[in-house]
Design a protein around this motif. Structure first.
Motif, PDB file in Angstrom:
ATOM      1  N   ASN A  36      22.531 -47.959   1.523  1.00 18.03           N
ATOM      2  CA  ASN A  36      21.979 -47.150   2.610  1.00 18.03           C
ATOM      3  C   ASN A  36      20.457 -47.142   2.587  1.00 18.03           C
ATOM      4  OD1 ASN A  36      24.427 -46.345   3.705  1.00 18.03           O
ATOM      5  ND2 ASN A  36      24.630 -44.637   2.280  1.00 18.03           N
ATOM      6  N   VAL A  37      19.849 -48.132   1.928  1.00 18.72           N
ATOM      7  CA  VAL A  37      18.394 -48.143   1.755  1.00 18.72           C
ATOM      8  C   VAL A  37      17.663 -48.110   3.093  1.00 18.72           C
ATOM      9  CG1 VAL A  37      18.058 -50.652   1.564  1.00 18.72           C
ATOM     10  CG2 VAL A  37      16.474 -49.115   0.434  1.00 18.72           C
ATOM     11  N   ASN A  38      18.150 -48.838   4.094  1.00 14.47           N
ATOM     12  CA  ASN A  38      17.457 -48.853   5.386  1.00 14.47           C
ATOM     13  C   ASN A  38      17.494 -47.479   6.045  1.00 14.47           C
ATOM     14  OD1 ASN A  38      16.666 -51.504   5.245  1.00 14.47           O
ATOM     15  ND2 ASN A  38      18.493 -52.277   6.272  1.00 14.47           N
ATOM     16  N   GLU A  39      18.652 -46.838   6.001  1.00  8.35           N
ATOM     17  CA  GLU A  39      18.788 -45.506   6.588  1.00  8.35           C
ATOM     18  C   GLU A  39      17.872 -44.501   5.882  1.00  8.35           C
ATOM     19  OE1 GLU A  39      22.253 -42.172   6.614  1.00  8.35           O
ATOM     20  OE2 GLU A  39      22.881 -44.207   7.107  1.00  8.35           O
ATOM     21  N   LEU A  40      17.887 -44.522   4.556  1.00 17.98           N
ATOM     22  CA  LEU A  40      17.052 -43.603   3.788  1.00 17.98           C
ATOM     23  C   LEU A  40      15.565 -43.885   4.008  1.00 17.98           C
ATOM     24  CD1 LEU A  40      19.139 -43.631   0.482  1.00 17.98           C
ATOM     25  CD2 LEU A  40      18.989 -41.768   2.134  1.00 17.98           C
ATOM     26  N   ALA A  41      15.206 -45.169   4.061  1.00 16.90           N
ATOM     27  CA  ALA A  41      13.807 -45.548   4.269  1.00 16.90           C
ATOM     28  C   ALA A  41      13.342 -45.148   5.673  1.00 16.90           C
ATOM     29  CB  ALA A  41      13.611 -47.039   4.042  1.00 16.90           C
ATOM     30  N   ASN A  42      14.223 -45.270   6.641  1.00 14.67           N
ATOM     31  CA  ASN A  42      13.852 -44.867   8.002  1.00 14.67           C
ATOM     32  C   ASN A  42      13.591 -43.360   8.086  1.00 14.67           C
ATOM     33  OD1 ASN A  42      13.677 -47.292   9.444  1.00 14.67           O
ATOM     34  ND2 ASN A  42      15.899 -47.426   9.595  1.00 14.67           N
ATOM     35  N   TYR A  86      11.090 -49.253  -2.115  1.00 18.74           N
ATOM     36  CA  TYR A  86      11.036 -49.551  -3.553  1.00 18.74           C
ATOM     37  C   TYR A  86      11.538 -48.361  -4.376  1.00 18.74           C
ATOM     38  CZ  TYR A  86       8.661 -54.075  -3.331  1.00 18.74           C
ATOM     39  OH  TYR A  86       8.362 -55.406  -3.120  1.00 18.74           O
ATOM     40  N   ASP A  87      11.111 -47.153  -3.983  1.00 17.81           N
ATOM     41  CA  ASP A  87      11.509 -45.960  -4.732  1.00 17.81           C
ATOM     42  C   ASP A  87      13.006 -45.679  -4.594  1.00 17.81           C
ATOM     43  OD1 ASP A  87       8.929 -45.679  -5.642  1.00 17.81           O
ATOM     44  OD2 ASP A  87       8.437 -43.982  -4.345  1.00 17.81           O
ATOM     45  N   ILE A  88      13.577 -45.971  -3.440  1.00 11.40           N
ATOM     46  CA  ILE A  88      15.019 -45.791  -3.257  1.00 11.40           C
ATOM     47  C   ILE A  88      15.782 -46.794  -4.118  1.00 11.40           C
ATOM     48  CG2 ILE A  88      16.925 -46.040  -1.597  1.00 11.40           C
ATOM     49  CD1 ILE A  88      14.852 -44.959   0.530  1.00 11.40           C
ATOM     50  N   ILE A  89      15.311 -48.014  -4.163  1.00 11.46           N
ATOM     51  CA  ILE A  89      16.007 -49.066  -4.915  1.00 11.46           C
ATOM     52  C   ILE A  89      15.856 -48.880  -6.424  1.00 11.46           C
ATOM     53  CG2 ILE A  89      16.052 -51.553  -5.410  1.00 11.46           C
ATOM     54  CD1 ILE A  89      15.209 -51.972  -2.436  1.00 11.46           C
TER      55      ILE A  89
END
Length: 149
Positions: A36-42, A86-89
């Motif tokens: 869900n990195v894209n959703e969280l990053a958005n 980067y922080d999410i990953i």
């Protein structure tokens, strides 16, 4: 009374970005965040855009006519978006660690795709390993069960 000590091995693998080595947590709990990195990053991007809302970004302005403050604000929004990914990953503070050593936002943005592809491939390999172990355990159990009969 003697102590019982059971070690736990972290699930994951190291990922080297430039000269910085980070740890990718491939536990089932963290994989949900990764996918869900894209959703969280958005969500983080929206927060960054709200912070920069007071600055007017012209729709079709010439680069030469933009003031430094506007350009800096636009770069900050983009930088926060990249940092969030980067922080999410890799965990909170990972981007600062990388950026301190490699202060090139364009290079770090381009590296994100390669990072994502490499991690996804390694996750697939780990899943194959896990499936193989589960299958081996299942066969071992079935063999023991059939030999008792």
């Amino acid at each position: 009374m003697s102590e019982i000590n059971i070690g736990i091995e972290r699930t994951g693998f190291p990922v080297k970005i430039g000269t910085i080595e980070l740890w990718f947590d491939s536990s089932l709990e963290n994989l949900r965040r990764f996918f869900n990195v894209n959703e969280l990053a958005n969500e983080k991007l929206k927060e960054a855009q709200e912070k920069a809302q007071h600055i007017h970004f012209p729709d079709n302005a010439e680069i030469e006519s933009l003031d430094v403050k506007t350009v800096d604000a636009a770069l900050d929004v983009n930088k926060e978006f990249i940092a969030a990914q980067y922080d999410i990953i890799f965990g909170e503070g990972s981007f600062k660690k990388i950026y301190k050593k490699h202060p090139d936002i364009l290079a770090l943005e381009q590296a994100l795709e390669a990072v994502g592809i490499a991690i996804a491939k390694r996750i697939e390999e780990q899943e194959e390993e896990r499936s193989g172990k589960v299958e081996a355990k299942k066969n071992e159990y079935l063999n023991k069960k059939s030999s008792k009969k």
